[in-house]
Write a protein that holds these residues in place. Sequence first.
Motif, PDB file in Angstrom:
ATOM      1  N   PRO A 112       0.782  -1.222   0.000  1.00 28.54           N
ATOM      2  CA  PRO A 112       0.000   0.000   0.000  1.00 28.54           C
ATOM      3  C   PRO A 112       0.818   1.278   0.000  1.00 28.54           C
ATOM      4  O   PRO A 112       0.338   2.304  -0.412  1.00 28.54           O
ATOM      5  N   ARG A 113       2.056   1.250   0.444  1.00 29.70           N
ATOM      6  CA  ARG A 113       2.851   2.468   0.494  1.00 29.70           C
ATOM      7  C   ARG A 113       3.719   2.634  -0.748  1.00 29.70           C
ATOM      8  O   ARG A 113       4.450   3.594  -0.875  1.00 29.70           O
ATOM      9  N   GLU A 114       3.680   1.663  -1.647  1.00 28.45           N
ATOM     10  CA  GLU A 114       4.532   1.724  -2.823  1.00 28.45           C
ATOM     11  C   GLU A 114       3.677   1.874  -4.068  1.00 28.45           C
ATOM     12  O   GLU A 114       2.718   1.138  -4.270  1.00 28.45           O
ATOM     13  N   THR A 115       3.996   2.842  -4.889  1.00 30.71           N
ATOM     14  CA  THR A 115       3.253   3.028  -6.125  1.00 30.71           C
ATOM     15  C   THR A 115       4.036   2.411  -7.262  1.00 30.71           C
ATOM     16  O   THR A 115       5.125   2.844  -7.599  1.00 30.71           O
ATOM     17  N   VAL A 116       3.479   1.364  -7.851  1.00 35.54           N
ATOM     18  CA  VAL A 116       4.153   0.629  -8.898  1.00 35.54           C
ATOM     19  C   VAL A 116       3.172   0.399 -10.030  1.00 35.54           C
ATOM     20  O   VAL A 116       2.055  -0.048  -9.814  1.00 35.54           O
ATOM     21  N   SER A 117       3.581   0.718 -11.237  1.00 38.71           N
ATOM     22  CA  SER A 117       2.732   0.460 -12.392  1.00 38.71           C
ATOM     23  C   SER A 117       2.799  -1.023 -12.709  1.00 38.71           C
ATOM     24  O   SER A 117       3.886  -1.584 -12.879  1.00 38.71           O
ATOM     25  N   VAL A 118       1.633  -1.671 -12.780  1.00 34.85           N
ATOM     26  CA  VAL A 118       1.583  -3.118 -12.966  1.00 34.85           C
ATOM     27  C   VAL A 118       0.842  -3.473 -14.241  1.00 34.85           C
ATOM     28  O   VAL A 118      -0.310  -3.074 -14.430  1.00 34.85           O
ATOM     29  N   ARG A 119       1.506  -4.188 -15.140  1.00 30.06           N
ATOM     30  CA  ARG A 119       0.881  -4.780 -16.320  1.00 30.06           C
ATOM     31  C   ARG A 119       1.584  -6.113 -16.543  1.00 30.06           C
ATOM     32  O   ARG A 119       2.699  -6.174 -17.048  1.00 30.06           O
ATOM     33  N   LEU A 120       0.950  -7.179 -16.134  1.00 22.70           N
ATOM     34  CA  LEU A 120       1.575  -8.498 -16.105  1.00 22.70           C
ATOM     35  C   LEU A 120       0.989  -9.413 -17.162  1.00 22.70           C
ATOM     36  O   LEU A 120      -0.212  -9.378 -17.451  1.00 22.70           O
ATOM     37  N   THR A 121       1.837 -10.267 -17.724  1.00 24.86           N
ATOM     38  CA  THR A 121       1.351 -11.345 -18.576  1.00 24.86           C
ATOM     39  C   THR A 121       0.760 -12.418 -17.680  1.00 24.86           C
ATOM     40  O   THR A 121       0.928 -12.398 -16.458  1.00 24.86           O
ATOM     41  N   ALA A 122       0.099 -13.388 -18.287  1.00 18.86           N
ATOM     42  CA  ALA A 122      -0.484 -14.482 -17.495  1.00 18.86           C
ATOM     43  C   ALA A 122       0.608 -15.244 -16.757  1.00 18.86           C
ATOM     44  O   ALA A 122       0.446 -15.614 -15.583  1.00 18.86           O
ATOM     45  N   ALA A 123       1.736 -15.472 -17.436  1.00 21.31           N
ATOM     46  CA  ALA A 123       2.833 -16.191 -16.793  1.00 21.31           C
ATOM     47  C   ALA A 123       3.401 -15.406 -15.617  1.00 21.31           C
ATOM     48  O   ALA A 123       3.677 -15.968 -14.545  1.00 21.31           O
ATOM     49  N   GLU A 124       3.556 -14.091 -15.803  1.00 21.86           N
ATOM     50  CA  GLU A 124       4.079 -13.251 -14.721  1.00 21.86           C
ATOM     51  C   GLU A 124       3.102 -13.189 -13.560  1.00 21.86           C
ATOM     52  O   GLU A 124       3.510 -13.231 -12.389  1.00 21.86           O
ATOM     53  N   LEU A 125       1.813 -13.112 -13.875  1.00 26.71           N
ATOM     54  CA  LEU A 125       0.800 -13.083 -12.814  1.00 26.71           C
ATOM     55  C   LEU A 125       0.827 -14.374 -12.014  1.00 26.71           C
ATOM     56  O   LEU A 125       0.769 -14.361 -10.781  1.00 26.71           O
ATOM     57  N   GLY A 126       0.923 -15.503 -12.717  1.00 23.83           N
ATOM     58  CA  GLY A 126       0.987 -16.784 -12.026  1.00 23.83           C
ATOM     59  C   GLY A 126       2.209 -16.891 -11.135  1.00 23.83           C
ATOM     60  O   GLY A 126       2.124 -17.378  -9.996  1.00 23.83           O
ATOM     61  N   ASP A 127       3.350 -16.418 -11.630  1.00 23.87           N
ATOM     62  CA  ASP A 127       4.575 -16.467 -10.827  1.00 23.87           C
ATOM     63  C   ASP A 127       4.478 -15.580  -9.596  1.00 23.87           C
ATOM     64  O   ASP A 127       4.879 -15.981  -8.499  1.00 23.87           O
ATOM     65  N   GLY A 134      -3.722 -23.446 -14.813  1.00 25.07           N
ATOM     66  CA  GLY A 134      -5.087 -23.924 -14.648  1.00 25.07           C
ATOM     67  C   GLY A 134      -5.868 -23.124 -13.620  1.00 25.07           C
ATOM     68  O   GLY A 134      -7.052 -22.828 -13.811  1.00 25.07           O
ATOM     69  N   GLN A 135      -5.209 -22.758 -12.536  1.00 23.50           N
ATOM     70  CA  GLN A 135      -5.882 -21.971 -11.505  1.00 23.50           C
ATOM     71  C   GLN A 135      -6.231 -20.571 -12.008  1.00 23.50           C
ATOM     72  O   GLN A 135      -7.304 -20.045 -11.719  1.00 23.50           O
ATOM     73  N   LEU A 136      -5.319 -19.968 -12.781  1.00 24.33           N
ATOM     74  CA  LEU A 136      -5.611 -18.663 -13.368  1.00 24.33           C
ATOM     75  C   LEU A 136      -6.782 -18.750 -14.331  1.00 24.33           C
ATOM     76  O   LEU A 136      -7.647 -17.863 -14.370  1.00 24.33           O
ATOM     77  N   ALA A 159      -3.810  -8.586  -6.910  1.00 23.47           N
ATOM     78  CA  ALA A 159      -4.301  -8.699  -5.534  1.00 23.47           C
ATOM     79  C   ALA A 159      -5.305  -9.840  -5.411  1.00 23.47           C
ATOM     80  O   ALA A 159      -5.268 -10.626  -4.451  1.00 23.47           O
ATOM     81  N   ILE A 160      -6.213  -9.943  -6.374  1.00 24.51           N
ATOM     82  CA  ILE A 160      -7.212 -11.020  -6.350  1.00 24.51           C
ATOM     83  C   ILE A 160      -6.537 -12.375  -6.479  1.00 24.51           C
ATOM     84  O   ILE A 160      -6.888 -13.333  -5.774  1.00 24.51           O
ATOM     85  N   ALA A 161      -5.564 -12.480  -7.380  1.00 26.80           N
ATOM     86  CA  ALA A 161      -4.863 -13.748  -7.583  1.00 26.80           C
ATOM     87  C   ALA A 161      -4.109 -14.162  -6.330  1.00 26.80           C
ATOM     88  O   ALA A 161      -4.072 -15.351  -5.970  1.00 26.80           O
ATOM     89  N   GLU A 162      -3.502 -13.193  -5.633  1.00 26.96           N
ATOM     90  CA  GLU A 162      -2.768 -13.513  -4.402  1.00 26.96           C
ATOM     91  C   GLU A 162      -3.720 -14.025  -3.321  1.00 26.96           C
ATOM     92  O   GLU A 162      -3.401 -14.982  -2.595  1.00 26.96           O
ATOM     93  N   VAL A 163      -4.890 -13.381  -3.207  1.00 28.42           N
ATOM     94  CA  VAL A 163      -5.872 -13.842  -2.228  1.00 28.42           C
ATOM     95  C   VAL A 163      -6.387 -15.229  -2.604  1.00 28.42           C
ATOM     96  O   VAL A 163      -6.556 -16.101  -1.745  1.00 28.42           O
TER      97      VAL A 163
END
Length: 239
Positions: A112-127, A134-136, A159-163
């Motif tokens: 929450p204290r770090e501002t980071v621009s996020v645009r991830l591929t499916a592989a990066e999101l899974g990692d 399959g879960q993604l 955030a949703i994927a981590e939860v």
Amino acid sequence: MFSIGEVLAELRAEFPDTTISKLRFLESEGLVEPQRTPSGYRKYSRADVQRLRFVLTAQRDQYLPLRVIREQLAEGGDDLVEASARPNLVALGPDDAPPMPAAPPVVVASQPRETVSVRLTAAELGDRAGLTTGQLRDLEQHGLITPDAGGRYDADALAIAEVAAAFAEHGVQARHLRAWRAAADREVGLIAALVAPLLRHPDPSAQARAAESVRELTVLSQRLHAALVRVGLRTTPGQ
């Protein structure tokens, strides 16, 4: 004394979502009272800037509604506002005419204290989230995450994927999370209906009031949900 544009330039480095409309809204709510020049321009003192930083920090870090912040300031006054060294302001010119900064980056929910621009591929999101392909796919099929037009995922999807990954450790699958998706959709509909009159109002400050209402209603929704779950579990046999 500083113009509203100079104040915005300083605060936006720490609070990227701050706008001139937001500063005017906080003034209309009685949280800061800048002086006015004979021509009507706002002029803020260093104490005013520190007071604004206190308000914005309380909103961001403690999720306090403005009513509570106003009460705290009324009780504690200037003693409550912690002064800290900040870079000197550089004059920008006439009031209300600052250069437009770049769009603020996305804030990652897990940082929450770090501002980071996020645009991830499916592989990066899974990692990043610790999920399999399959879960993604299951999360997408059940409407929990959606890629953008370029097939990338933003900070909210992360955030949703981590939860979801944490839930999976307890045996909760994507199909079980549809209940949260449905509940969230109902809350979105309710909040949207509540702020709709403000969004239709011609007063420019109404947009800032709508944004503040959405933020406070979201926090209230989260608090209510957590309390109801605690009550439900407390009355569950064996708890």
